[in-house]
Design a protein around this motif. Sequence first.
Motif, short mmCIF file in Angstrom:
data_model
loop_
_atom_site.label_atom_id
_atom_site.label_comp_id
_atom_site.label_asym_id
_atom_site.label_seq_id
_atom_site.Cartn_x
_atom_site.Cartn_y
_atom_site.Cartn_z
N ALA A 18 0.77 -1.21 -0.08
CA ALA A 18 -0.10 0.22 0.06
C ALA A 18 1.01 1.30 -0.02
N ALA A 19 2.01 1.43 0.74
CA ALA A 19 2.82 2.40 0.89
C ALA A 19 3.45 2.68 -0.45
N ALA A 20 4.02 1.67 -0.98
CA ALA A 20 4.84 1.67 -2.34
C ALA A 20 3.91 1.99 -3.63
N ALA A 21 2.81 1.77 -3.54
CA ALA A 21 1.82 2.31 -4.53
C ALA A 21 1.25 3.51 -4.43
N ALA A 22 1.06 4.05 -3.21
CA ALA A 22 0.90 5.61 -2.69
C ALA A 22 2.06 6.35 -3.28
N ALA A 23 3.08 5.95 -3.53
CA ALA A 23 4.33 6.70 -3.66
C ALA A 23 4.59 6.84 -5.31
N SER A 24 3.88 6.28 -6.03
CA SER A 24 4.05 5.84 -7.62
C SER A 24 4.42 7.01 -8.33
N TRP A 25 4.14 8.33 -7.77
CA TRP A 25 4.50 9.41 -8.76
C TRP A 25 5.89 9.50 -8.77
N LEU A 26 6.88 8.82 -7.78
CA LEU A 26 8.26 8.83 -7.86
C LEU A 26 8.91 8.51 -9.06
N GLY A 27 8.38 7.50 -9.63
CA GLY A 27 9.12 7.06 -10.83
C GLY A 27 8.28 6.99 -12.02
#
Length: 183
Positions: A123-132
Amino acid sequence: MTRVKVELVDVYCRDTEDVTGADDFYLVGGLAGGQTTKAILTTPIKINDKQRKSFKPDQAVLFEGEIPEGQSVKGGLKAYDEDAGKDWNNKYGDTVKKISSAISGALAAGGGPGAAAGTILSAAAAAASWLGPLDKDDLLGTTELEISSTGPSHEERAWVMSKKTGTGWSTWDYTLTYRISRS
């Protein structure tokens, strides 16, 4: 109840992923336990071979909260080397909020404190998807964490992430050290 605090000590680089110079190392993740949910996002640290670096003090605490006896803090971390520059100044706060919200949603859907560490990390990684979205950052490692409320009052743990195969192109070797305090 036990007060559990998890904080970053430092990261040591034996070998960068980039062959032309320093990496830009950062972490994404989340931890949850008791009534506390903590989004994790560190801004990039420029680090080169044979260097040890600390994290910004306001980003070093990964978790701090009261945990009922017999329960654990769960979640995880993903480490990256940033390849494309990002708008960290304008998007950092919003991304931390998105990560926190995604973790809360995953906990609500997955049975609360009993949710798996991997569920929280995903969930945490998906929410930070704008990073890449433009040039995908290099994933250096992933670790799921489960930290019991019982244990020594102070301990340090090391997470080693490495890829040593190949001819030196896109290989790396890092150790992240974090401290657990229980009181």
